[in-house]
Design a protein around this motif. Structure first.
Motif, PDB file in Angstrom:
ATOM      1  N   ASP A 193      -2.337 -18.220  47.448  1.00 29.78           N
ATOM      2  CA  ASP A 193      -3.353 -17.369  48.070  1.00 29.78           C
ATOM      3  C   ASP A 193      -4.331 -16.824  47.040  1.00 29.78           C
ATOM      4  O   ASP A 193      -5.518 -16.644  47.351  1.00 29.78           O
ATOM      5  N   ALA A 345      -1.669 -12.296  50.135  1.00 32.05           N
ATOM      6  CA  ALA A 345      -1.658 -12.767  51.523  1.00 32.05           C
ATOM      7  C   ALA A 345      -2.483 -11.846  52.408  1.00 32.05           C
ATOM      8  O   ALA A 345      -3.196 -12.303  53.320  1.00 32.05           O
ATOM      9  N   ARG A 348      -6.158 -12.520  51.727  1.00 29.27           N
ATOM     10  CA  ARG A 348      -6.554 -13.778  52.370  1.00 29.27           C
ATOM     11  C   ARG A 348      -6.762 -13.581  53.856  1.00 29.27           C
ATOM     12  O   ARG A 348      -7.739 -14.065  54.448  1.00 29.27           O
ATOM     13  N   GLN A 349      -5.863 -12.839  54.495  1.00 29.16           N
ATOM     14  CA  GLN A 349      -6.000 -12.573  55.923  1.00 29.16           C
ATOM     15  C   GLN A 349      -7.289 -11.803  56.213  1.00 29.16           C
ATOM     16  O   GLN A 349      -7.993 -12.096  57.185  1.00 29.16           O
ATOM     17  N   SER A 350      -7.606 -10.817  55.372  1.00 27.63           N
ATOM     18  CA  SER A 350      -8.839 -10.048  55.563  1.00 27.63           C
ATOM     19  C   SER A 350     -10.063 -10.950  55.504  1.00 27.63           C
ATOM     20  O   SER A 350     -10.980 -10.835  56.333  1.00 27.63           O
ATOM     21  N   GLU A 352     -10.133 -14.314  55.872  1.00 28.01           N
ATOM     22  CA  GLU A 352     -10.102 -15.304  56.948  1.00 28.01           C
ATOM     23  C   GLU A 352     -10.617 -14.711  58.258  1.00 28.01           C
ATOM     24  O   GLU A 352     -11.326 -15.390  59.025  1.00 28.01           O
ATOM     25  N   GLN A 353     -10.282 -13.459  58.520  1.00 23.44           N
ATOM     26  CA  GLN A 353     -10.778 -12.801  59.736  1.00 23.44           C
ATOM     27  C   GLN A 353     -12.296 -12.676  59.707  1.00 23.44           C
ATOM     28  O   GLN A 353     -12.981 -12.899  60.718  1.00 23.44           O
ATOM     29  N   ARG A 367      -1.683 -23.194  52.309  1.00 23.99           N
ATOM     30  CA  ARG A 367      -0.637 -22.283  51.860  1.00 23.99           C
ATOM     31  C   ARG A 367       0.574 -23.102  51.448  1.00 23.99           C
ATOM     32  O   ARG A 367       0.880 -24.133  52.032  1.00 23.99           O
TER      33      ARG A 367
END
Length: 368
Positions: A193, A345, A348-350, A352-353, A367
């Motif tokens: 990530d 992680a 990355r989620q922030s 990607e959103q 991943r």
């Protein structure tokens, strides 16, 4: 289990590798700090993971000594001389900071560069929920914290001698490159990530950015609160201060609202807390108050939060590397390699959103 407040508050005897030669130090200070004399004692503040900080006590009273750590260090880090220059400039402003007295570049005195500032008495809260405080006190301190950050970002750097602190453009790109490099220097194990973030964050840099004076690690844990009133007496730890993007500074400051809760001592998180009953504002409200104070529109903070989370993961990795090398300031290691993985992680989620919302290209490494 011991709390962060119990672990990091107060002072302790310095570990062996951070002991000071008090006789040599006293001889150096005698002609430079009137009244210090030769009868010195030193204790190390327990908190902090970067530059070792001590309380010196002598005939002239108490002072604070902050030094560069001994040993092999990451290039460009621990700029004690730069931090002292910033403190000297801040003395011309209304930002509460310790008064600077002297800087010493002679490494023969205690083994590394150091500076001396005033000792500001007060309280430091290592937990964002400020256990033991009344809701009204928390509310007042959070309000003062917000106000000081807005005022700090309103400083005219050139007027106080900080105009040449850094370039006045391209901060986000340069800071991202710098922290990517520092992460690589501190990397102990591959993290997919982090690799992805270093690929994708530069592709989606802010199209425009304001540049102003920023702190770099502004948080409750770096503030001294007056002993008997809900007021900030001093802002500490100016090591990362520079000319940069205030929204990146704000996003990092918001860490208590987004950081991962931790069963140990690593995190000071408000995630899951009943904020209204604590007297602490929600993150969006806190951001809106900051923007009102600065007279700016409330921005989309998504990219800034993703970057702040990436940078925090890199900072934790640096702490782990110093511990592995034996140069950490604190003898207590509160972080783990798994924490870097989990923060990465989250970052990355922030991002990607944000990319999904914008319909942006999200081609990336998988991943693992």
């Amino acid at each position: 289990m011991i709390s962060r407040q119990e672990q990091f508050s107060g002072e302790e005897a310095p570990p062996a590798h951070l002991l000071l030669d008090l006789d040599r130090l006293a001889a150096y200070l005698a002609p430079r700090l009137p009244g210090m004399g030769r009868d010195l004692s030193a204790t190390k503040f327990k908190g902090g993971q970067s530059n070792p900080t001590y309380r010196l006590a002598g005939p002239a009273g108490s002072f604070v000594l902050r030094r560069k750590p001994p040993g092999q260090l990451v290039a460009s880090a621990h700029r004690i001389d730069r931090e002292y220059h910033i403190l000297s400039a801040l003395a011309k402003t209304d930002i509460p900071a310790p008064r600077p007295y002297l800087y010493c570049a002679d490494t023969d005195v205690i083994g590394s560069e150091f500076y001396i500032v005033e000792h500001v008495a007060g309280r430091i809260f290592w937990e964002a929920d400020m256990a033991g405080c009344a809701p009204q006190e928390r509310a007042a301190i959070y309000e003062d914290m917000n106000d000081i950050l807005a005022r700090l970002h309103a400083i005219d750097p050139g007027a106080v001698g900080l105009g040449d602190l850094a370039r006045a453009d391209g901060y986000a790109a340069r800071n991202l490159m710098r922290w990517s490099s520092l992460y690589r220097q501190a990397e102990l194990t591959p993290i997919a990530d982090m690799d992805w973030l270093m690929e994708m964050l530069p592709r989606h840099l802010p199209k425009t950015e304001e540049i102003c004076f920023i702190h770099g690690d502004y948080g409750l844990y770096n503030l001294i609160i007056a002993p008997n009133e809900p007021r900030i007496s001093a802002v500490l730890d100016w090591e990362m201060a520079t000319l940069g993007n205030p929204l990146i500074d704000l996003a990092h400051h918001l860490r208590a609202w987004w950081d991962l809760p931790d069963a140990g001592l690593a995190a000071t998180s408000l995630v899951g807390a009943d904020l209204p009953s604590l007297g602490i504002p929600a993150m969006d409200d806190y951001v809106a108050r900051y923007c009102r104070r600065r007279g700016i529109a409330v921005p989309d903070m998504s990219w800034y939060l993703a970057y702040a989370q990436f940078r925090y993961a890199a900072m934790v990795q640096g702490i782990l590397k110093r511990a592995a090398d034996g140069t950490a300031s604190s003898r207590v290691m509160v972080h783990s390699q798994d924490r870097v993985v989990r923060i990465a992680a989250m970052a990355r989620q922030s991002l990607e959103q944000l990319l999904a919302r914008d319909g942006a290209d999200t081609v990336r490494s998988p991943r693992i």
